[in-house]
Design an enzyme around this catalytic site. Structure first.
Site, PDB file in Angstrom:
ATOM      1  CG  PHE A 163     -10.520  16.856   5.233  1.00  0.00           C
ATOM      2  CD1 PHE A 163     -10.638  16.899   3.991  1.00  0.00           C
ATOM      3  CD2 PHE A 163     -11.123  15.305   5.817  1.00  0.00           C
ATOM      4  CE1 PHE A 163     -10.989  15.904   3.157  1.00  0.00           C
ATOM      5  CE2 PHE A 163     -11.294  14.430   4.925  1.00  0.00           C
ATOM      6  CZ  PHE A 163     -11.523  14.552   3.596  1.00  0.00           C
ATOM      7  CD  GLU A 167     -13.532  14.769   7.904  1.00  0.00           C
ATOM      8  OE1 GLU A 167     -13.570  13.508   8.459  1.00  0.00           O
ATOM      9  OE2 GLU A 167     -13.086  15.455   8.418  1.00  0.00           O
ATOM     10  CG  HIS A 204     -12.539   5.136   8.224  1.00  0.00           C
ATOM     11  ND1 HIS A 204     -12.689   4.872   7.002  1.00  0.00           N
ATOM     12  CD2 HIS A 204     -11.829   6.120   7.998  1.00  0.00           C
ATOM     13  CE1 HIS A 204     -12.230   5.541   6.075  1.00  0.00           C
ATOM     14  NE2 HIS A 204     -11.505   6.532   6.882  1.00  0.00           N
ATOM     15  N   GLY A 217       0.915  -1.252   0.069  1.00  0.00           N
ATOM     16  CA  GLY A 217      -0.113   0.002   0.045  1.00  0.00           C
ATOM     17  C   GLY A 217       0.933   1.233  -0.012  1.00  0.00           C
ATOM     18  NE  ARG A 258      -7.141   8.031  10.107  1.00  0.00           N
ATOM     19  CZ  ARG A 258      -7.777   8.423   9.169  1.00  0.00           C
ATOM     20  NH1 ARG A 258      -7.170   9.525   8.396  1.00  0.00           N
ATOM     21  NH2 ARG A 258      -8.367   7.654   8.382  1.00  0.00           N
ATOM     22  CD  GLN A 293     -11.314   8.223  12.257  1.00  0.00           C
ATOM     23  OE1 GLN A 293     -10.924   8.176  11.276  1.00  0.00           O
ATOM     24  NE2 GLN A 293     -10.967   9.296  13.064  1.00  0.00           N
ATOM     25  NE  ARG A 334     -12.798  11.304   9.248  1.00  0.00           N
ATOM     26  CZ  ARG A 334     -11.834  10.787   8.412  1.00  0.00           C
ATOM     27  NH1 ARG A 334     -10.960   9.550   8.793  1.00  0.00           N
ATOM     28  NH2 ARG A 334     -11.591  11.369   7.225  1.00  0.00           N
ATOM     29  CG  LEU A 371     -15.664   6.950   3.682  1.00  0.00           C
ATOM     30  CD1 LEU A 371     -15.960   6.592   5.083  1.00  0.00           C
ATOM     31  CD2 LEU A 371     -14.188   7.206   3.507  1.00  0.00           C
ATOM     32  CG  HIS A 405     -15.642   8.485   7.797  1.00  0.00           C
ATOM     33  ND1 HIS A 405     -16.623   8.805   7.504  1.00  0.00           N
ATOM     34  CD2 HIS A 405     -14.400   8.718   7.199  1.00  0.00           C
ATOM     35  CE1 HIS A 405     -16.202  10.063   6.641  1.00  0.00           C
ATOM     36  NE2 HIS A 405     -15.006  10.200   6.601  1.00  0.00           N
TER      37      HIS A 405
HETATM   38  C1  LIG Z   1     -12.392   4.129   1.818  1.00  0.00           C
HETATM   39  C2  LIG Z   1     -11.557   4.575   2.593  1.00  0.00           C
HETATM   40  C3  LIG Z   1     -11.245   6.082   2.354  1.00  0.00           C
HETATM   41  C4  LIG Z   1      -9.923   6.798   2.996  1.00  0.00           C
HETATM   42  N1  LIG Z   1      -9.714   7.950   2.753  1.00  0.00           N
HETATM   43  C5  LIG Z   1      -8.999   8.617   3.157  1.00  0.00           C
HETATM   44  C6  LIG Z   1      -8.299   9.916   3.010  1.00  0.00           C
HETATM   45  O1  LIG Z   1      -8.846  10.473   2.282  1.00  0.00           O
HETATM   46  N2  LIG Z   1      -7.330  10.469   3.671  1.00  0.00           N
HETATM   47  C7  LIG Z   1      -6.769  10.016   4.427  1.00  0.00           C
HETATM   48  O2  LIG Z   1      -5.529  10.417   5.073  1.00  0.00           O
HETATM   49  N3  LIG Z   1      -6.858   8.405   4.801  1.00  0.00           N
HETATM   50  C8  LIG Z   1      -8.028   8.067   3.979  1.00  0.00           C
HETATM   51  N4  LIG Z   1      -8.250   6.686   4.525  1.00  0.00           N
HETATM   52  C9  LIG Z   1      -7.038   5.739   5.620  1.00  0.00           C
HETATM   53  C10 LIG Z   1      -5.907   5.464   4.674  1.00  0.00           C
HETATM   54  O3  LIG Z   1      -6.323   5.397   2.993  1.00  0.00           O
HETATM   55  C11 LIG Z   1      -5.263   4.288   5.201  1.00  0.00           C
HETATM   56  O4  LIG Z   1      -5.356   4.319   6.428  1.00  0.00           O
HETATM   57  C12 LIG Z   1      -4.117   4.026   4.432  1.00  0.00           C
HETATM   58  O5  LIG Z   1      -4.112   4.283   3.087  1.00  0.00           O
HETATM   59  C13 LIG Z   1      -3.486   2.809   4.855  1.00  0.00           C
HETATM   60  O6  LIG Z   1      -2.294   2.610   4.193  1.00  0.00           O
HETATM   61  P1  LIG Z   1      -1.067   1.358   4.427  1.00  0.00           P
HETATM   62  O7  LIG Z   1      -0.121   1.445   3.553  1.00  0.00           O
HETATM   63  O8  LIG Z   1      -0.883   1.199   5.903  1.00  0.00           O
HETATM   64  O9  LIG Z   1      -2.264   0.261   4.077  1.00  0.00           O
HETATM   65  P2  LIG Z   1      -3.002  -0.449   2.659  1.00  0.00           P
HETATM   66  O10 LIG Z   1      -3.072   0.540   1.596  1.00  0.00           O
HETATM   67  O11 LIG Z   1      -4.168  -1.082   3.390  1.00  0.00           O
HETATM   68  O12 LIG Z   1      -1.954  -1.617   2.113  1.00  0.00           O
HETATM   69  C14 LIG Z   1      -1.751  -2.897   2.798  1.00  0.00           C
HETATM   70  C15 LIG Z   1      -0.911  -3.762   2.221  1.00  0.00           C
HETATM   71  O13 LIG Z   1      -0.545  -4.971   2.844  1.00  0.00           O
HETATM   72  C16 LIG Z   1      -0.687  -6.235   2.082  1.00  0.00           C
HETATM   73  N5  LIG Z   1      -0.745  -7.092   2.985  1.00  0.00           N
HETATM   74  C17 LIG Z   1      -1.581  -7.174   4.368  1.00  0.00           C
HETATM   75  N6  LIG Z   1      -1.382  -8.576   4.776  1.00  0.00           N
HETATM   76  C18 LIG Z   1      -0.447  -9.210   4.091  1.00  0.00           C
HETATM   77  C19 LIG Z   1       0.128 -10.325   4.280  1.00  0.00           C
HETATM   78  N7  LIG Z   1      -0.309 -11.241   5.448  1.00  0.00           N
HETATM   79  N8  LIG Z   1       0.942 -11.058   3.556  1.00  0.00           N
HETATM   80  C20 LIG Z   1       1.245  -9.731   2.469  1.00  0.00           C
HETATM   81  N9  LIG Z   1       1.008  -8.761   2.329  1.00  0.00           N
HETATM   82  C21 LIG Z   1       0.036  -8.213   3.133  1.00  0.00           C
HETATM   83  C22 LIG Z   1      -1.583  -5.717   1.084  1.00  0.00           C
HETATM   84  O14 LIG Z   1      -1.428  -6.568   0.127  1.00  0.00           O
HETATM   85  C23 LIG Z   1      -1.554  -4.595   1.013  1.00  0.00           C
HETATM   86  O15 LIG Z   1      -0.732  -4.091  -0.214  1.00  0.00           O
HETATM   87  C24 LIG Z   1      -9.337   5.904   3.808  1.00  0.00           C
HETATM   88  C25 LIG Z   1      -9.408   4.565   3.845  1.00  0.00           C
HETATM   89  C26 LIG Z   1     -10.723   4.077   3.349  1.00  0.00           C
HETATM   90  C27 LIG Z   1     -10.775   2.477   4.041  1.00  0.00           C
END
Ligand SMILES: Cc1cc2nc3c(=O)[nH]c(=O)nc-3n(C[C@H](O)[C@H](O)[C@H](O)COP(=O)(O)OP(=O)(O)OC[C@H]3O[C@@H](n4cnc5c(N)ncnc54)[C@H](O)[C@@H]3O)c2cc1C
Length: 608
Positions: A116, A263, A361, A14, A402, A248, A294, A260, A250
């Site tokens: 926001f 916001e 959320h 991610g 958050r 959290q 939130r 979702l 939302h």
């Molecule tokens: C609908 C939605 C809208 C949002 N909008 C906003 C916003 O506008 N602004 C904001 O700041 N935040 C927002 N958020 C929150 C934010 O998007 C997330 O908290 C953030 O993107 C998480 O990023 P990350 O890289 O930690 O995880 P993720 O992007 O969830 O990535 C996780 C990664 O881990 C990998 N993974 C998981 N388990 C395993 C495993 N066992 N083995 C190998 N790989 C694994 C997956 O394949 C993936 O690639 C939103 C969240 C949602 C759900």
């Protein structure tokens, strides 16, 4: 079994994982392991924006941003971390811009910014424009941009590989490793979906970036894949999880569905109304109204419904009103989410208000780290070579609640820091020897589940888990509701011991992986519920009706949840209010605590 050797292994692709990969891969041999194709990660679903005090459209500075983050988190934020995040936010946005991210622009050509929740001018005077955005597809743009950079830099990806174990050279879960003793990471074990093969990755440094755990709830904005894997793997290996009770909700999920609506809808002028058409947030947060943080908005909505002012035939939701906005403005700034309302509820947001209700959320808690991304195994000791960043981690910049747009920021700032730290460490550290037969635990678990005859169905246990969490550990919580949730979790864990799958194949067996992920969800849910039971106060996203006030004297500390064997006498440094042990069938959950770092801002009552 295949083995691989890399200096740095990053788990998760991610935003946090790929930002870390960009740092590490230019310095040392790096692999990214991900259970999803990178561009399917949940970061891509993020809508509203990423904040930074650029001051492009009105006066702003990083100190106000730090203050808002600390206050928004109800003073459980580690203030040194919040300061780092707010300061480095500006470069984080500019880095993305240089990589080619197509941000919306002001007429003068600068990156545009919008309002926001909880982001204010001069410590709460009025809402400020701090969120940088690309329509309501900001996360999508971030994920694509980072992925393109990774491809350009030849980052090696192992796609659809599930990491199922973390290897360290001491058995922390036994509870007998002394404080101060050196503990090192040696690698991870992964399962390849396409072949069913087990892969062992030996690494000098491992970065966990596996995202959140929203699937412990039924009504959630989170993708099906957000099952808390990284948190659960750490927890099973004896690493504590921090502040898990803070989840959290939302405010604006589509009613009944949880999908979702960002916001940003309120940032662009949307208003929440109850069945009488009243703008009820004027009563709860007179200064910034619909743009309160939130936790406050979600509670206010739930309260309107409880007191009989909900809309709809069952009076069980409130309304998000965009009808006073110009259709052209809606199309330019909120194209995707308004389309969601049309597609999933058959509502036309130009002319009709949209039914909304809070949806699970974001996990404020996670694997404890310091500001360099190093994972802590107690209040002070790090595990050498182990890092975490993004939603899986708790650094803790979000405290007990958050602010919107602070997560896309968090993943960029601390993803970068974790990647840089891991690479620097791996540049000089030696490989640590792998344990004998490193994959035995994983192989045994998978084979037991795959070959079991008739047993409990994954979907049944998961549904029961999500239903009890929705009913008993949601926006409002009490001793009674949480005790019910805990009893349910204990009985679900027993049922899980007999879980079986219908698909017995050895390749592409997603059934089998869902069974494994269900085990992770149960682990996470128990840390949420036990933490919530113990925290007899209300703070941020955790609201106890039986203890409606914040209690700084007893609870101004981070919760640390450790899994230990039944026989273990290990009592982590958890004092007073955190002295709690919960016994499960074959292990116990021992709570401890960790102090909150306070630099500039003494706790105050939180008013908006
Ligand atoms: C609908 C939605 C809208 C949002 N909008 C906003 C916003 O506008 N602004 C904001 O700041 N935040 C927002 N958020 C929150 C934010 O998007 C997330 O908290 C953030 O993107 C998480 O990023 P990350 O890289 O930690 O995880 P993720 O992007 O969830 O990535 C996780 C990664 O881990 C990998 N993974 C998981 N388990 C395993 C495993 N066992 N083995 C190998 N790989 C694994 C997956 O394949 C993936 O690639 C939103 C969240 C949602 C759900």
């Amino acid at each position: 079994m295949q083995t691989h050797q890399y200096d740095v292994v990053i788990v998760g692709a991610g935003g946090a994982g790929m930002r870390a990969a960009l740092e590490a891969s230019t310095r040392v041999r790096t692999a990214v392991i991900t259970k999803l194709y990178p561009t399917r990660s949940h970061t891509g679903a993020a809508q509203g924006g990423m904040c930074a005090a650029l001051a492009n459209v009105e006066e702003d500075n990083w100190e106000w941003h730090t203050f808002d983050t600390v206050k928004g988190g109800d003073y459980l934020v580690d203030q040194d971390a919040a300061e780092v995040m707010a300061k480095e936010a500006i470069d984080a946005v500019l880095d993305l811009e240089k990589m080619g991210l197509p941000f919306n622009r002001t007429p003068e050509g600068r990156i545009d910014q919008r309002r926001f929740g909880g982001h204010t001018r001069n410590h709460g005077e009025a809402a400020v424009r701090r969120s940088c955005y690309a329509a309501d597809r900001t996360g999508h743009m971030i994920l694509q941009t980072l992925y393109q950079q990774c491809v350009k830099n030849d980052v090696e990806f192992f796609n659809e590989f599930y990491v199922l174990d973390l290897l360290v050279d001491h058995d922390l879960a036994a509870g007998d490793v002394a404080d101060g003793e050196e503990v090192n990471v040696s690698g991870v074990v992964a399962y390849e979906l396409a072949t069913g093969q087990i892969h062992v990755f030996q690494a000098k440094a491992v970065v966990f970036a596996t995202g959140g755990a929203g699937k412990i709830y039924k009504t959630t904005s989170n993708a099906h894949t957000l099952t808390g894997d990284g948190m659960a793997l750490a927890y099973r290996r004896g690493i504590p999880l921090e502040d898990m009770e803070f989840f959290q909700f939302h405010p604006t999920g589509l009613a009944g569905l949880g999908i979702l609506l960002s916001e940003a809808a309120r940032g662009e002028g949307g208003i929440l109304r109850n069945a009488d058409g009243e703008r009820f947030m004027e009563r709860y947060a007179p200064t910034i109204k619909d743009l309160a943080p939130r936790d406050i908005v979600a509670r206010s909505m739930a309260n309107e419904v409880r007191e009989g002012r909900g809309a709809g035939p069952n009076k069980d939701y409130v309304l998000l009103d965009l009808t006073h906005l110009e259709p052209a403005h809606i199309d330019a700034k909120l194209p995707d989410i308004t389309e969601f309302a049309r597609t999933y509820l058959g509502i036309e947001p130009y002319t009709e208000p949209v039914p909304v209700y809070p949806t699970a959320h974001y996990a404020m808690g996670g694997i404890p780290t310091n500001i360099e991304g190093e994972v802590l195994r107690n209040e002070t000791d790090v595990i050498r070579g182990l890092y975490a960043a993004g939603e899986v981690a708790c650094v803790s910049v979000h405290g007990s609640n958050r602010l919107g747009t602070n997560s896309l920021l968090d993943i960029n700032v601390f993803g970068k820091r974790a990647g840089r730290s891991a690479a620097a460490y791996a540049a000089t550290a030696p490989f640590v020897e792998l344990p004998d037969a490193p994959a035995t635990t994983v192989e045994a678990e998978l084979e037991t589940i795959r070959t079991r005859g008739d047993g409990e169905r994954v979907a049944d246990i998961r549904r029961a888990l999500q239903e009890t969490m929705d009913a008993n550990a949601q926006v409002f919580r009490t001793q009674e509701s949480l005790t019910q949730a805990l009893a349910d979790l204990k009985s679900l864990r027993k049922r899980y011991q007999a879980v079986s799958v219908q698909d017995k194949s050895r390749t592409f067996n997603t059934d089998l992986l869902e069974a494994v992920e269900l085990g992770f969800l149960l682990d996470i849910a128990e840390t949420v519920v036990v933490g919530a039971l113990n925290r007899a106060e209300s703070r941020g996203g955790h609201f106890r009706e039986d203890y409606p006030n914040r209690d700084d004297e007893r609870f101004m500390r981070h919760t640390m949840a450790y899994r230990r064997p039944l026989a273990s006498a290990d009592k982590p440094a958890g004092d007073g209010a955190f002295d709690h042990t919960e016994v499960f069938d074959d292990y116990q959950l021992v709570l401890g605590s960790k102090s909150v770092t306070v630099t500039r801002y003494q706790p105050m009552e939180r008013k908006y």
